[in-house]
Motif scaffolding. Structure first.
Motif, short mmCIF file in Angstrom:
data_model
loop_
_atom_site.label_atom_id
_atom_site.label_comp_id
_atom_site.label_asym_id
_atom_site.label_seq_id
_atom_site.Cartn_x
_atom_site.Cartn_y
_atom_site.Cartn_z
N GLY A 71 0.86 -1.18 0.00
CA GLY A 71 0.00 0.00 0.00
C GLY A 71 0.89 1.23 0.00
N HIS A 72 0.27 2.39 -0.04
CA HIS A 72 1.08 3.60 -0.07
C HIS A 72 0.32 4.75 0.56
N ALA A 73 1.06 5.79 0.94
CA ALA A 73 0.43 7.01 1.41
C ALA A 73 0.00 7.81 0.18
N VAL A 74 -0.85 8.83 0.40
CA VAL A 74 -1.33 9.63 -0.72
C VAL A 74 -0.97 11.10 -0.55
N GLY A 75 -1.08 11.57 0.70
CA GLY A 75 -0.76 12.98 0.94
C GLY A 75 -1.91 13.91 0.64
N GLY A 76 -3.10 13.35 0.41
CA GLY A 76 -4.26 14.19 0.08
C GLY A 76 -4.66 15.10 1.22
N THR A 77 -4.64 14.56 2.44
CA THR A 77 -5.02 15.38 3.58
C THR A 77 -4.02 16.50 3.78
N LEU A 78 -2.75 16.19 3.54
CA LEU A 78 -1.70 17.20 3.66
C LEU A 78 -2.00 18.39 2.76
N ILE A 79 -2.30 18.10 1.47
CA ILE A 79 -2.58 19.19 0.54
C ILE A 79 -3.84 19.92 0.95
N ALA A 80 -4.83 19.16 1.48
CA ALA A 80 -6.07 19.80 1.91
C ALA A 80 -5.80 20.77 3.05
N ILE A 81 -4.91 20.38 3.98
CA ILE A 81 -4.61 21.26 5.10
C ILE A 81 -3.86 22.50 4.61
N LEU A 82 -2.93 22.28 3.67
CA LEU A 82 -2.11 23.40 3.21
C LEU A 82 -2.89 24.34 2.29
N LEU A 83 -3.68 23.78 1.37
CA LEU A 83 -4.26 24.61 0.31
C LEU A 83 -5.77 24.53 0.23
N SER A 101 -5.39 18.54 -7.25
CA SER A 101 -3.99 18.09 -7.31
C SER A 101 -3.90 16.58 -7.42
N VAL A 102 -4.63 15.89 -6.53
CA VAL A 102 -4.52 14.44 -6.52
C VAL A 102 -5.11 13.86 -7.81
N SER A 103 -6.18 14.48 -8.33
CA SER A 103 -6.74 14.00 -9.60
C SER A 103 -5.70 14.07 -10.71
N THR A 104 -4.98 15.20 -10.75
CA THR A 104 -3.95 15.33 -11.79
C THR A 104 -2.93 14.22 -11.67
N ALA A 105 -2.49 13.97 -10.43
CA ALA A 105 -1.50 12.90 -10.23
C ALA A 105 -2.07 11.56 -10.70
N LEU A 106 -3.35 11.30 -10.39
CA LEU A 106 -3.96 10.03 -10.76
C LEU A 106 -4.07 9.89 -12.28
N ILE A 107 -4.42 10.98 -12.94
CA ILE A 107 -4.56 10.93 -14.40
C ILE A 107 -3.22 10.61 -15.04
N ILE A 108 -2.17 11.26 -14.56
CA ILE A 108 -0.84 11.00 -15.12
C ILE A 108 -0.43 9.56 -14.85
N GLN A 109 -0.72 9.08 -13.64
CA GLN A 109 -0.37 7.69 -13.32
C GLN A 109 -1.09 6.71 -14.24
N ALA A 110 -2.37 6.97 -14.49
CA ALA A 110 -3.14 6.01 -15.28
C ALA A 110 -2.67 6.00 -16.73
N PHE A 111 -2.48 7.19 -17.30
CA PHE A 111 -2.21 7.24 -18.74
C PHE A 111 -0.76 6.93 -19.07
N ASN A 159 -12.50 8.01 -5.08
CA ASN A 159 -12.01 7.48 -3.80
C ASN A 159 -10.82 8.29 -3.27
N ILE A 160 -9.80 8.42 -4.13
CA ILE A 160 -8.52 8.92 -3.63
C ILE A 160 -8.45 10.44 -3.66
N LEU A 201 -10.88 11.01 0.16
CA LEU A 201 -9.72 11.09 1.04
C LEU A 201 -9.47 12.50 1.57
N PRO A 202 -9.26 13.50 0.72
CA PRO A 202 -8.96 14.81 1.27
C PRO A 202 -10.13 15.41 2.05
N PHE A 203 -11.38 15.14 1.60
CA PHE A 203 -12.50 15.76 2.30
C PHE A 203 -12.73 15.16 3.67
#
Lengths: 265, 323
Positions: free
Chosen positions: B66-78, B86-96, B112-113, B117-119
């Motif tokens: 498994g892995h961490a995501v860091g979504g909550t971190l970005i939510a707290i910061l921004l 942000s996380v969607s962009t990362a997911l799109i790049i990962q998938a394609f 999901n992610i 997760l961030p909310f």
């Protein structure tokens, strides 16, 4: 007072589309503004001496064109993408627009080969085009023209070539401004329908030709007066800073990885 | 947690995509109107960050990863909407580009992610941190919030997996897609995520919040000094650490290939054997002709850089619309 002066005339200019003038003016403006702003971006992030950048970009383009393995193109692709990520946003948008259009065009051109079962060229060629075009664009958008010609001089490119390049860029700029003024004058003086568009445009072209001959003569005189025979003084020694060393180290690492992959395969 | 291709039925994928589209649309709108221009590039760094964190696989009890995501971190910061984008962009790049997570199931993964997760993480963080005056309480809120965020996302993923055998069966009575029912999927996903991945997420989040507080507090609090260089240093450090993700040898739960699942479940579900297959250019962050570790690092650099480029483009568009 004559009678016709007191009568309202009711003249309405026939509507005419000046698209040809507008389009030429816009194209020229964008060219001139690009030449003027090229390299005007803050140099902070790209403080590396143009000499190293020109040399590395040349090497990169040659290397990419020789690549046979996708892995080695991927290494250079990563290098270029990191540089893209550090570009100022205007230069980034300009570079990407240009690069993506050429890449997409290449993709379409090689698409038929994919239907014949060739999966190699459909990824390799667009990737190669992307890397080369992006690398050259990044260089041209972040270095000033005079710095680039200076770097070419250091690279032992013959003086006559540097001179020609220098003069060409300068005169594209100067003649461009001249044409712009002529077109604006033409636009201001055109009232109503202009049925002789080609005539007026060829007039502008003719004046431009005469003007360029005159400018060339003036340049020649100016060179003679200053005792310049097309030979550039050798620039002072390179000052190598931390940014230069870092840039060279990364470029060399990319090159080493590239050669390693190609030789191993 | 990335649901691969063909584990969810096309119908489920369509439903989840329908749920993800408004999330992204609202996120773009919110980010455009709420995030200040100065902070927009930060979103790109955030996305790059999340991309890298997701490459750091941790071995989980039971032989999966498994892995961490860091979504909550970005939510707290921004803010949570920025985190979603942000996380969607990362997911799109990962998938394609890297074949991590399917194309058809991208909607489910984004939901999901990048949304749950961030909310959830942000809501729990806000609930616990209160007025934010006590430093200890705030750090506790960061830790608990990020733990809950990650586990909420894992739970949603598990439920989506677990519903498949109930809803979609072939003529022979065997499941067409993911073969494990809720009773298997939920414990299999939740126990390792609660014990390890969630803890890792909490640890990462707390450490990084503490680091940013020290180096560039302006990114958390208005009016404090800002040093974006510190954040870029963090991204570089993460890139250097990414090969550690290769140490975890197993496959993540629910991300097996068709052969692996044949060994695990005793049969290959029909939908999995003959489903849609998108071949990414760099499957699993590796590239043929390069050894695993350099390939992984290269993919980390490439992914992070391309995420930043993408985001700076989006930021540029938003600026144009505003001016």
């Amino acid at each position: 007072m004559p009678e016709w002066l007191s009568k309202p005339e009711g003249y309405a200019a026939a509507r005419d589309r000046d698209t040809f003038i507008d389009r030429s003016v816009l194209a020229l403006l964008s060219l001139i503004s690009r030449l003027r702003t090229a390299g005007a971006e803050p140099a902070g992030r790209f403080a590396v001496d143009p000499f190293f950048r020109v040399a590395a970009t040349l090497l990169l383009v040659v290397a990419v064109s020789l690549a046979r393995e996708f892995a080695s193109v991927y290494v250079t692709l990563t290098f270029v993408t990191v540089q893209l990520a550090a570009l100022p946003s205007r230069a980034l948008r300009g570079t990407l627009k240009f690069t993506l259009i050429t890449t997409a065009f290449t993709f379409i051109v090689v698409l038929p080969s994919a239907f014949l079962g060739n999966r190699y060229s459909i990824t390799m060629l667009p990737a190669k085009v992307f890397v080369s075009v992006a690398a050259v664009n990044i260089l041209s958008r972040t270095a000033r023209w005079d710095a680039l010609t200076g770097a070419l001089g250091r690279l032992r490119v013959p003086d006559i070539f540097v001179f020609l390049l220098d003069i060409t860029v300068k005169y594209i700029f100067m003649l461009g401004e001249f044409v712009l003024q002529s077109l604006q004058a033409l636009g201001l003086r055109s009232v109503g329908r202009n049925d002789r568009r080609y005539g007026s445009l060829s007039g502008v072209a003719g004046v431009l030709f005469l003007k360029s001959r005159q400018m060339a003569e003036e340049t020649h005189w100016a060179m003679e007066c200053r005792g310049f025979a097309g030979k550039y003084p050798r620039p002072a020694r390179l000052r190598v800073g931390a940014a230069d060393i870092l840039y060279c180290a990364v470029s060399l690492a990319v090159l080493a990885a590239f050669v390693w992959i190609e030789v191993r395969a | 947690m990335h649901i691969p291709e063909n584990y969810l039925s096309p119908a489920t994928c369509a439903v989840m995509a329908a749920a993800a589209v408004p999330v992204i649309a609202v996120a773009v709108k919110k980010v455009r109107s709420e995030v200040t221009r100065a902070k927009l590039p930060m979103l790109g760094v955030g996305a790059a960050f999340s991309f890298l964190l997701m490459m750091l696989n941790l071995p989980l009890p039971g032989g999966t990863t498994g892995h961490a995501v860091g979504g909550t971190l970005i939510a707290i910061l921004l803010g949570p909407w920025s985190a979603a984008l942000s996380v969607s962009t990362a997911l799109i790049i990962q998938a394609f580009l890297f074949g991590d997570g399917g194309i058809l199931s991208l909607g489910a993964n984004i939901f999901n992610i990048a949304f749950i997760l961030p909310f959830v993480g942000y809501a729990v963080y806000k609930l616990i941190s209160g007025d934010g005056k006590s430093k200890g309480r705030e750090y506790a809120a960061v830790a608990v919030g990020s733990w809950f965020g990650l586990n909420a996302a894992a739970l949603f993923t598990a439920v989506e997996f677990g519903l498949q055998p109930l809803l979609f069966k072939g003529a022979d009575g065997l499941p067409l897609y993911c073969p494990y029912p809720l009773s298997v999927a939920i414990p299999a996903m939740m126990i390792p995520h609660m014990l390890v991945a969630g803890v890792a997420e909490a640890l990462f989040t707390v450490l990084i919040v503490a680091y940013i507080r020290k180096v560039s507090p302006g990114d958390i609090y208005e009016g404090e000094r800002k040093r974006p260089k510190g954040l870029y240093a963090l991204v570089v450090a993460l890139i250097a650490a990414v090969p550690l993700g290769l140490l975890a040898a197993g496959t993540a739960w629910g991300e097996w290939g068709a052969e692996e699942i044949g060994e695990l479940a005793g049969y290959v579900p029909a939908g999995l054997a003959g489903g849609f297959e998108f071949s990414a250019i760099m499957p699993d962050y590796t590239i043929s002709g390069l050894p695993e570790i350099p390939g992984y690092i290269l993919s980390a650099i490439f992914g992070a850089a391309i995420t930043i480029v993408l985001f700076r483009l989006i930021a540029g568009l938003a600026k144009e619309k505003k001016s």
